[in-house]
Design a protein around this motif. Structure first.
Motif, mmCIF file in Angstrom:
data_model
loop_
_atom_site.group_PDB
_atom_site.id
_atom_site.type_symbol
_atom_site.label_atom_id
_atom_site.label_comp_id
_atom_site.label_asym_id
_atom_site.label_seq_id
_atom_site.Cartn_x
_atom_site.Cartn_y
_atom_site.Cartn_z
ATOM 1 N N PRO A 142 -38.761 -90.613 20.072
ATOM 2 C CA PRO A 142 -39.884 -90.654 19.143
ATOM 3 C C PRO A 142 -39.874 -91.951 18.344
ATOM 4 O O PRO A 142 -38.837 -92.586 18.190
ATOM 5 C CB PRO A 142 -39.638 -89.445 18.224
ATOM 6 C CG PRO A 142 -38.270 -88.995 18.471
ATOM 7 C CD PRO A 142 -37.835 -89.499 19.789
ATOM 8 N N THR A 186 -35.176 -83.113 18.076
ATOM 9 C CA THR A 186 -35.776 -83.698 19.277
ATOM 10 C C THR A 186 -35.072 -84.987 19.643
ATOM 11 O O THR A 186 -34.753 -85.234 20.806
ATOM 12 C CB THR A 186 -37.256 -84.024 19.027
ATOM 13 O OG1 THR A 186 -37.867 -82.904 18.410
ATOM 14 C CG2 THR A 186 -37.972 -84.336 20.313
ATOM 15 N N GLU A 211 -44.070 -85.415 19.716
ATOM 16 C CA GLU A 211 -43.873 -85.978 21.032
ATOM 17 C C GLU A 211 -45.249 -86.296 21.610
ATOM 18 O O GLU A 211 -46.111 -85.419 21.626
ATOM 19 C CB GLU A 211 -43.174 -84.918 21.892
ATOM 20 C CG GLU A 211 -42.812 -85.400 23.269
ATOM 21 C CD GLU A 211 -41.886 -86.592 23.215
ATOM 22 O OE1 GLU A 211 -40.731 -86.399 22.826
ATOM 23 O OE2 GLU A 211 -42.342 -87.693 23.556
#
Lengths: 785, 455
Positions: A146, A166, B189
């Motif tokens: 990201p 993430t 994302e």
């Protein structure tokens, strides 16, 4: 309103004279009372400033950045504003000089504070570069991560970089991929796969050649195919392998003629460059017929469509214009009949023991991993850390994995360790303890500053021998690092963000208004600025060239765009700008484009850019309540300038816009993609302006001359920005001392770029560190408002 | 239905059929006679999704006139016609902490940061960012024990540009609407391929359960080592640094949990299986990109890989143009329309375009069976913005609607609130429906009472 203030002020001044007169009162207090207190007092707090509440030098030094701004504005004649009585030149000089003398005294005598660098995780670019330097792995593992959050305009600010689950998952996945690619577990001839290079083609772009370096996994036979697309005209497509021609064939992009050339070659393991080139030729009779047939068929199809949808005629015609022929792809399939590939170069980087596959012993597994960890952690590894890694490897091997598989696990673990992901400096816990950073920490600071990557073996060795911090060694290293190709990172990452060059990739000028803004033009604009900054660094130019350097780097396409004659060919070369209006970076198309909107210029954006990135006087935030401009409604007409004038008629807005807009207006002769123009909305462009201090100018050249005369302001601006980038934190009041020293050094060295770099490397904030900030900040208390 | 000890795994079903089908939760797929099965069969779980659009909305074309059940869908809401019965359109919700409250400009940063948190973000352009935990993460923390992914953050626009973001606010505030904690954002994302791999793995050891089991064990050992390293490191550091490493540690723990759950699901043969091809990357067209992301989201919900998601249809403050609908000018620029009707119409066109993407998503959910109803019945989806009129930058009278959640709320109405109510009240009610009762969130003042009444 004035009536309410006067009695209050009268009382204040009475109170003042009643107290004993300290030097502060005499030199500053009295001045403030007479010239500033009318607005900047504690009741009105105009622009959030209450100058009357400062009673002594210590308080003034505490809010040093505010007072330095006061000095600048008063000296420039911007304050007191027009319409109010101004102090005499002597009074201004006396007061401002005294204030500066206090700061100088503080700088000379106070204990230096280098600030604290928070645990700083690698950003995407740094991660990619570090992995590449560590292992030479050829893909960009962080492409998937990201986006990094940025702070103070840069994406390498420790405090602003966080880790979400993430991202953690991505670290794990990336570490696996990297370890797998770097360490083969068996050498087997790979199965055939497809390698395709088919980059996106800009609409109606010319692209007569295509070139790509393929990394072949093994020696064998490969089927190569190079193709063209688009319509029109016969070409000869020639294919070059590693610079030598291997095949040439006539192609025409019509339905029943070939548009690719194909051949099978036997190629060795490793990198190979393939290039396809299209050269036009006169059509043979055969080709001529085929092309005509295709054109007629096309025209018939178009006519039929127009008959069916007459209202869409314009669109349909546009669609049928089609593309000029362009090289569209190069593809390889293979390897067929492959041979066993050799060990990749990454293998040797990990298994420094030199044993072939599967022939390691426990001892060398341990030393190899320790060696890798030392490089990855950018410091010597402790025995405790090594013992933990050993235990992991043992447990993994017990579950039946081979040595190479076990090493993969070890490498993975190292690559997700916080010791790799973060740059952590082991400060003492005492927040007021100031110390020199150790040589390994200095090496990392240096390498991430100049290369956005890890220290190399030379730096690591110098660090182990405790030589790096020695001044002559350090200087020599800085020189070496700047000459190393890895210093391109400074251009990509510092200039990319300071000049907002990175935004060039994501701006979308309206193709209807700006059809010339093709992919290759965009690329050329980027290259121009990139080469300009590279030359600045490599040739050690004066930083003032950023403002008015009368040269740049152009190829034929960009020179045409600028209207500069005599530049032929697609290569970039240095071109003099004498006799033209352009100079420095402000009038480079890249900067002009990123400070515009998709359909028009923005004098405000451009003015703001100059204030922020050149003059170091970012405009203060708009006061609350702004935003509903011209609620009476009705569209604004006229040139951009005329529309903006209406905004500035509003006194709430005028305060800032008198600063920003004139600078932007000076650049109005450059349209939203940086082309020179003399008209906007069918009216002549007026690029004159007046700055708040009364200085007038006509056009961008004169405006830039004024900017260039403010050398010190620009020097300070660039110094601060580069310091933020180099340190990875925002600047605080205590950094002023260092900044001033660096600017002085710049002046003594003709403003050469190398003086800026060494100034920063030699500065207290760069060479020293302090314990954790939080308690220190608590001691300071909240800043005065 | 015959209960046997054998149960049909979804994977074998897929292999048998070979085609890409949406797989409803067939009774035969549930492990027979297990206690867990009884629970699963009774209570199909609720999901919550938050979709965000930037720069406000053209309220002339959003706000329905009539109140209650029989209202006409204005232009921007028209694409939702097929599911009007499943909609709750609210007039009168506010996001008080989007206001300046003395901090000067920066409405875009504040709007995005406060929309799901109800907290006023700290104004800083670099270091000490701080807002609050967002509603989706409150739910995600509880879901962590039940789904492999605690939550899924999706977006369309990447955040990595140069320059500052909004008037002195750090870029973190406009890039994310989901906040794991007051200081850690969950950035979205934007690459469909990455989302696919997140949901279904990168497929390397797909066919080899033994290899996957071993890899899971190795992953866990690595993560153990990393946690240990982090704790050791943190011991010697001061508070600011330790906080950074705590972030790292909690991220590691979250991944550990996911790995363990994946292992458990692999053992029980309940791992999610994709029913679409892996995407190549980011599509060039906005519409295609948005649809692909919505499809992945549907799949994630269907396979129960996650029950909580946020989706930013563009970054707050986005200035991208939409040539494909004839509006090439930058969205943000247009939203400062100065009351020019031409510009306002263009904003409305963009708003409607976003809504069309959303509409096909919720319509698809309505047509997807799930447990004892449809996926739409079991999913509460909020669609809205933290800014009402893009020109005025006001944060009351917010454009917010709730789609779905039919079995919990009385949908099919335009609810006009008598006074301005914090949008966080809506979130508390939604958390109740997720079985995650929470006392307060940000600036909430209780639950939103109008969800289960007709009036």
């Amino acid at each position: 309103m004035l009536r309410n203030i006067l009695p209050a002020i009268a009382l204040l001044s009475l109170a003042q004279t009643a107290l004993a007169q300290t030097p502060f009162d005499q030199n500053v207090g009295a001045f403030v009372q007479k010239n500033c207190a009318m607005c900047h007092n504690e009741q009105l707090k105009t622009a959030g400033l209450a100058l009357t509440k400062y009673r002594d030098t210590a308080a003034m030094i505490h809010d040093r950045d505010i007072w330095e701004k006061v000095v600048t504005r008063v000296r420039a004649g911007e304050m007191p504003p027009k319409g109010l009585p101004k102090p005499s030149a002597e009074q201004i000089a006396a007061t401002t000089n005294w204030i500066e003398a206090q700061f100088d005294h503080y700088d000379a005598t106070a204990k230096p504070d280098p600030g604290h660098l928070t645990a700083h995780r690698l950003n995407r670019t740094e991660y990619n570069n570090t992995i590449h330097d560590l292992l030479g792995v050829h893909f960009e593992p962080a492409a998937d991560f990201p986006a990094d959050d940025s702070g103070f305009g840069f994406d390498n600010i420790g405090d602003a970089l966080s880790v979400s689950p993430t991202l953690m998952e991505k670290y794990l996945a990336a570490a696996k991929k990297i370890a797998t690619e770097a360490i083969p577990i068996a050498l087997v001839p790979p199965k055939p796969t497809q390698f395709k290079f088919a980059p996106e083609h800009g609409v109606r772009e010319d692209r007569p050649t295509l070139e790509h370096t393929f990394l072949l996994p093994a020696e064998g036979d490969y089927d190569i195919k190079a193709g063209a697309n688009g319509k029109r005209d016969p070409f000869t497509l020639t294919l070059f392998l590693d610079g030598k021609e291997v095949k040439s064939q006539n192609i025409t992009v019509v339905p029943d003629k070939p548009r690719t050339i194909e051949l099978r070659l036997h190629l060795a393991y490793g990198p190979h460059t393939l290039r396809s080139v299209l050269t036009p030729h006169d059509p043979s009779d055969d080709e001529y017929e085929a092309i005509n047939r295709a054109r007629i068929a096309d025209a018939e199809g178009m006519a039929k469509q127009i008959l069916r949808h007459p209202e869409d005629e314009k669109q349909i015609r546009l669609q049928h214009v089609g593309e000029p022929t362009y090289a569209d792809s190069i593809e390889l399939r293979g390897p067929f009949n492959a041979l066993t590939p050799p060990l990749p170069p990454t293998y040797a980087k990990v298994f420094i023991c030199g044993h072939p596959l599967g022939q390691h012993n426990a001892q060398c597994m341990r030393t190899d991993l320790a060696h890798f960890a030392r490089l990855a952690y950018r410091r010597p590894v402790t025995n405790v850390e090594l013992a933990k890694m050993d235990r992991l490897m043992l447990s993994v091997e017990k579950s039946g994995l081979t040595q190479e598989q076990a090493m993969r696990v070890g490498v993975e673990a190292i690559l997700v360790s916080p010791n790799f992901i973060y740059r952590i400096e082991h400060d003492k816990r005492d927040p007021s303890a100031v110390h020199e950073v150790d040589d390994f920490e200095l090496a990392s600071r240096l390498s991430y500053f100049l290369w956005s990557s890890m220290p190399d073996e030379t730096l690591m060795t110098l660090a182990s021998d405790h030589q790096l911090s020695k001044p002559d060694v350090l200087n020599a290293q800085v020189k070496r690092m700047l000459e190393d190709p890895k210093s391109v990172a400074l251009v990509d990452n510092f200039a990319g963000q300071w000049l907002e060059l990175r935004n060039l990739d994501s701006v979308h000028p309206d193709p209807d208004q700006f059809p010339q803004f093709t992919k290759s033009l965009r690329q050329a604009m980027y290259t121009e600025t990139h080469m300009f900054v590279t030359a600045m660094i490599q040739e050690d130019h004066s930083i003032l060239d950023f403002l008015d350097g009368k040269y740049t780097y152009l190829n034929e396409k960009l020179a045409d765009f600028y209207g500069i004659p005599g530049v032929k060919g697609p290569e970039f070369r240095r071109v003099s700008l004498d006799g033209t209006q352009r100079s420095g970076v402000l009038t480079q198309a890249s900067v002009l484009t990123v400070t515009s909107y998709p359909t028009r210029t923005s004098p405000v954006l451009r003015g703001k850019w100059i204030l922020e990135n050149v003059l170091n006087t970012p405009p203060p935030p708009p006061p609350p309540g702004v935003g509903s401009i011209d609620e009476k409604g009705g569209a604004l007409r006229g040139t951009m300038r005329q529309q903006m004038e209406k905004h500035r008629a509003n006194p709430i807005c005028a305060g800032c816009h008198t600063k920003m807009d004139p600078l932007g207006f000076a650049l109005e002769n450059y349209d939203a993609i940086g082309r020179w123009r003399t008209q906007d909305a069918n009216q002549n462009i007026d690029s004159s302006g007046v700055l708040p201090n009364g200085q007038k100018f006509q056009g961008s050249a004169e405006m830039k001359a004024i900017l260039a005369s403010r050398k010190d302001a620009f020097a300070e601006c660039l110094t601060e920005k580069l310091m933020i980038y180099a340190l990875g934190r925002g600047l605080e009041g205590f950094d002023r001392t260092a900044t001033k020293k660096i600017v002085a050094r710049l002046k003594q060295n003709d403003y050469r770029f190398s003086a800026l770099i060494s100034g920063i490397v030699d500065s207290v904030p760069f060479q020293m560190g302090r314990g954790d900030a939080a308690p220190y900040l608590a001691k300071l208390g909240a800043p005065a408002k | 239905m015959i209960l046997t000890r054998k149960h049909v795994s979804r994977r074998s079903l897929l292999r048998g059929m070979g085609a890409a089908l949406a797989l409803p939760m067939l009774d035969a797929m549930v492990p027979a006679l297990s206690a867990a099965a009884a629970v699963t069969r009774k209570a199909t779980p609720n999901r919550m999704v938050f979709c965000y659009v930037p720069n406000g909305i053209d309220m002339r074309n959003w706000r329905p006139e009539a109140v209650g059940r029989d209202y006409v869908l204005p232009k921007i809401l028209q694409p939702l016609a097929p599911i009007q019965d499943n909609l709750l359109v609210f007039s009168g919700l506010k996001d008080h902490n989007g206001e300046a409250l003395g901090d000067g400009p920066g409405d875009h940063a504040r709007a995005a940061a406060s929309f799901l948190t109800g907290v006023h973000p700290r104004k800083t352009s670099g270091s000490d960012i701080s807002v609050g935990i967002s509603v989706d993460q409150v739910a995600a923390q509880k879901m962590a024990s039940q789904t492999r992914l605690a939550s899924l953050e999706l977006g369309i626009e990447d955040g990595h540009l140069a320059g500052n973001c909004d008037s002195g606010y750090a870029c973190a505030y406009v890039n994310s609407i989901s906040w794991r904690s007051p200081t850690v954002p969950n950035p979205p994302e934007v690459n469909p391929r990455s989302v696919f791999e997140l949901l279904f793995g990168s497929g390397e050891d797909a066919g080899d359960p033994a290899a996957r089991a071993r890899n899971n064990k190795i992953d866990q050992s690595i993560l153990d080592l990393v946690s240990d390293d982090t704790r050791t490191l943190a011991r010697d550091l001061g508070p600011t640094d330790r906080r950074k490493l705590d972030e790292y540690l909690s991220a590691v723990r979250e991944v550990e949990r996911q790995v363990q759950m994946a292992e458990k699901q692999a053992a029980e043969n309940t791992l999610a299986v994709p029913t679409m091809e892996k995407p190549d990357g980011i599509p060039l067209e906005y519409g295609e990109h948005a649809q692909l992301m919505f499809n992945l989201l549907t799949l994630a919900l269907q396979t129960d890989t996650t029950r909580v998601s946020t989706f930013m249809l563009a970054r707050e403050g986005s200035n991208r143009g939409y040539r494909e609908i004839g509006v090439p000018e930058g969205h943000h620029g247009l939203s400062h329309h100065r009351n020019d009707p031409v510009l306002m119409d263009k904003v409305a066109a963009i708003n409607r375009y976003h809504m069309e993407q959303f509409a096909s998503f919720v319509t698809k959910l309505k047509n997807t069976p799930d447990g004892d109803g449809t996926l739409l019945d079991h999913t509460m989806i909020v669609y809205g913005s933290g800014i009402s009129d893009g020109n005025k930058h006001n944060h009351d009278d917010l454009p917010v609607l709730l789609a779905g959640g039919g079995r919990n709320f009385k949908t099919g109405r335009h609810v006009k609130l008598n006074e301005s109510i914090p949008v966080a009240n809506l979130y508390l009610s939604m958390l109740d429906a997720m079985n995650v009762p929470t006392q307060s969130l940000g600036d909430s003042q209780g639950r939103l009472n109008y969800l289960t009444e007709i009036s």
